[in-house]
Design a protein around this motif. Sequence first.
Motif, PDB file in Angstrom:
ATOM      1  N   TYR A  33       0.828  -1.195   0.000  1.00  0.00           N
ATOM      2  CA  TYR A  33       0.000   0.000   0.000  1.00  0.00           C
ATOM      3  C   TYR A  33       0.868   1.253   0.000  1.00  0.00           C
ATOM      4  CZ  TYR A  33      -4.178   2.777   0.960  1.00  0.00           C
ATOM      5  OH  TYR A  33      -5.212   3.670   0.869  1.00  0.00           O
ATOM      6  N   ALA A  34       1.964   1.211   0.768  1.00  0.00           N
ATOM      7  CA  ALA A  34       2.869   2.356   0.804  1.00  0.00           C
ATOM      8  C   ALA A  34       3.522   2.580  -0.556  1.00  0.00           C
ATOM      9  CB  ALA A  34       3.934   2.135   1.871  1.00  0.00           C
ATOM     10  N   ARG A  35       3.865   1.484  -1.245  1.00  0.00           N
ATOM     11  CA  ARG A  35       4.455   1.613  -2.579  1.00  0.00           C
ATOM     12  C   ARG A  35       3.449   2.207  -3.561  1.00  0.00           C
ATOM     13  NH1 ARG A  35       5.540  -3.227  -3.112  1.00  0.00           N
ATOM     14  NH2 ARG A  35       7.684  -3.261  -2.341  1.00  0.00           N
ATOM     15  N   ASN A  36       2.182   1.816  -3.440  1.00  0.00           N
ATOM     16  CA  ASN A  36       1.158   2.363  -4.322  1.00  0.00           C
ATOM     17  C   ASN A  36       0.922   3.849  -4.072  1.00  0.00           C
ATOM     18  OD1 ASN A  36       0.716  -0.132  -5.528  1.00  0.00           O
ATOM     19  ND2 ASN A  36      -0.882  -0.716  -4.071  1.00  0.00           N
ATOM     20  N   LEU A  37       1.201   4.306  -2.864  1.00  0.00           N
ATOM     21  CA  LEU A  37       1.065   5.733  -2.544  1.00  0.00           C
ATOM     22  C   LEU A  37       2.296   6.538  -2.943  1.00  0.00           C
ATOM     23  CD1 LEU A  37      -0.656   5.570   0.967  1.00  0.00           C
ATOM     24  CD2 LEU A  37      -1.697   6.180  -1.221  1.00  0.00           C
ATOM     25  N   GLY A  38       3.270   5.877  -3.561  1.00  0.00           N
ATOM     26  CA  GLY A  38       4.443   6.585  -4.081  1.00  0.00           C
ATOM     27  C   GLY A  38       5.659   6.556  -3.184  1.00  0.00           C
ATOM     28  N   LEU A  39       5.656   5.720  -2.142  1.00  0.00           N
ATOM     29  CA  LEU A  39       6.800   5.654  -1.232  1.00  0.00           C
ATOM     30  C   LEU A  39       7.883   4.758  -1.822  1.00  0.00           C
ATOM     31  CD1 LEU A  39       7.877   6.478   1.600  1.00  0.00           C
ATOM     32  CD2 LEU A  39       6.935   4.314   2.439  1.00  0.00           C
ATOM     33  N   ASN A  40       9.077   5.282  -1.916  1.00  0.00           N
ATOM     34  CA  ASN A  40      10.235   4.509  -2.371  1.00  0.00           C
ATOM     35  C   ASN A  40      10.770   3.706  -1.195  1.00  0.00           C
ATOM     36  OD1 ASN A  40      12.801   3.587  -3.213  1.00  0.00           O
ATOM     37  ND2 ASN A  40      13.002   5.287  -4.647  1.00  0.00           N
ATOM     38  N   LEU A  41      10.476   2.404  -1.154  1.00  0.00           N
ATOM     39  CA  LEU A  41      10.807   1.588   0.007  1.00  0.00           C
ATOM     40  C   LEU A  41      12.315   1.468   0.218  1.00  0.00           C
ATOM     41  CD1 LEU A  41       8.161  -1.272  -0.295  1.00  0.00           C
ATOM     42  CD2 LEU A  41       8.103   0.747   1.156  1.00  0.00           C
ATOM     43  N   ARG A  42      13.071   1.282  -0.866  1.00  0.00           N
ATOM     44  CA  ARG A  42      14.515   1.134  -0.721  1.00  0.00           C
ATOM     45  C   ARG A  42      15.141   2.430  -0.198  1.00  0.00           C
ATOM     46  NH1 ARG A  42      18.209  -0.927  -5.641  1.00  0.00           N
ATOM     47  NH2 ARG A  42      17.042  -2.837  -5.151  1.00  0.00           N
ATOM     48  N   LEU A  43      14.721   3.570  -0.758  1.00  0.00           N
ATOM     49  CA  LEU A  43      15.258   4.850  -0.298  1.00  0.00           C
ATOM     50  C   LEU A  43      14.866   5.104   1.160  1.00  0.00           C
ATOM     51  CD1 LEU A  43      16.670   7.539  -0.837  1.00  0.00           C
ATOM     52  CD2 LEU A  43      14.490   8.438  -1.684  1.00  0.00           C
ATOM     53  N   THR A  44      13.623   4.790   1.502  1.00  0.00           N
ATOM     54  CA  THR A  44      13.172   4.996   2.881  1.00  0.00           C
ATOM     55  C   THR A  44      13.955   4.140   3.858  1.00  0.00           C
ATOM     56  OG1 THR A  44      10.928   5.511   2.123  1.00  0.00           O
ATOM     57  CG2 THR A  44      11.180   4.838   4.425  1.00  0.00           C
ATOM     58  N   ARG A  45      14.197   2.878   3.492  1.00  0.00           N
ATOM     59  CA  ARG A  45      14.969   1.999   4.366  1.00  0.00           C
ATOM     60  C   ARG A  45      16.385   2.520   4.544  1.00  0.00           C
ATOM     61  NH1 ARG A  45      15.964  -4.156   2.616  1.00  0.00           N
ATOM     62  NH2 ARG A  45      13.691  -4.243   2.849  1.00  0.00           N
ATOM     63  N   ASN A  46      17.006   2.989   3.453  1.00  0.00           N
ATOM     64  CA  ASN A  46      18.367   3.520   3.559  1.00  0.00           C
ATOM     65  C   ASN A  46      18.419   4.784   4.414  1.00  0.00           C
ATOM     66  OD1 ASN A  46      19.366   1.472   1.955  1.00  0.00           O
ATOM     67  ND2 ASN A  46      19.334   2.668   0.070  1.00  0.00           N
ATOM     68  N   LEU A  47      17.401   5.648   4.273  1.00  0.00           N
ATOM     69  CA  LEU A  47      17.370   6.869   5.083  1.00  0.00           C
ATOM     70  C   LEU A  47      17.189   6.532   6.566  1.00  0.00           C
ATOM     71  CD1 LEU A  47      15.202   9.257   2.856  1.00  0.00           C
ATOM     72  CD2 LEU A  47      17.674   9.326   3.221  1.00  0.00           C
ATOM     73  N   LEU A  48      16.364   5.543   6.861  1.00  0.00           N
ATOM     74  CA  LEU A  48      16.184   5.111   8.249  1.00  0.00           C
ATOM     75  C   LEU A  48      17.478   4.547   8.818  1.00  0.00           C
ATOM     76  CD1 LEU A  48      12.669   3.396   8.037  1.00  0.00           C
ATOM     77  CD2 LEU A  48      13.230   5.493   9.263  1.00  0.00           C
TER      78      LEU A  48
END
Length: 343
Positions: free
Chosen positions: A237-252
């Motif tokens: 659902y987060a990916r469908n809303l435009g969230l870049n999962l790989r970038l978000t994980r790296n930023l975290l």
Amino acid sequence: MSEIQLRRSKTTVSFLILGALVIVLFAANLTIGSVNISPAKVFRVLTGASDVETTVRFIVLDSRLPAAITALLAGASLAVCGLMMQSAFRNPLAGPSVLGVNSGASLGVALVMLLWGGTFRGSTMGMTGISVVMSGAFAGAMCVMGLILFLSNILRNPVTLIIAGMMTGYLVSSLITLLNFQATAQGIQSYVMWGMGSFGGQTRETIIPFAILTCVGLIFSLSLVKSLDLLLLGEDYARNLGLNLRLTRNLLLIATGILSAVTTAYCGPVSFIGLAIPHITRLLFPTDFHRLLMPACILMGGAVAMLCNLLCLIPQSGILPLNAVTPLIGAPVIIWVILKSRR
């Protein structure tokens, strides 16, 4: 009053209570110690009054104030790291040490103290100086952080990444054990003292870069609140809303690495605070939204860390190691989380 308004009012009251607790504990850290100083005298010192004894001024400005600021910022940093790790990996037992960053910092300190014979409380700023020890800790933590970031682009499963971080920590621990065979007695003693953890090793000079780095890391973490809330909806659902999962994980991972590295470098490997504070905060703020949880964790982490710093000062004959006090608060919380998960 509607249910939403009642919930908002409860949240506001909880924040006010938590903020007042932080102020009270900060003031207590300035007044309580081996030499008790009245709040009025502490206030005169902080306002620059000239009628205060030189000894009292030194105790407040050069010892207790840096220790109180260190405890406040270190506790906040570790609590935020724990919250981000538990949310990102969906694991209630994830903490800032789960990725091996603390072990990397320990390796950097071991190289300085054990291999090259450095000491933690040196009188110069060379190899025996405190700046070199902190630089070694930061460099070791960031090296492990770089390795974890590299692995995060290969290992897509968060559980696998946690296992890789734990194995990295075990490998680093083995290297530290090997370094003990090459160390002097003074180096081993200094390393053991650093490993016990302390908020009281800072001065007015060293507290400035620590405060700047931790505040930058906390602001960076606060900017990830929206991404963390989207992750609660599920990755698809987060990916469908435009969230870049790989970038978000790296930023975290970067935010966690910076805060963990700086805190470990300055205070030693502090245990349980990052693991337990998010759970304590959720008891006071029963919500999953990080726009409330993260500021609450900052306040709660600072409050608990300052409380632990006060408990370290209870013996009149000396100061207790920090890692002898933090499990008294953190361990019961973790046991409660395990029992709750089992039920």
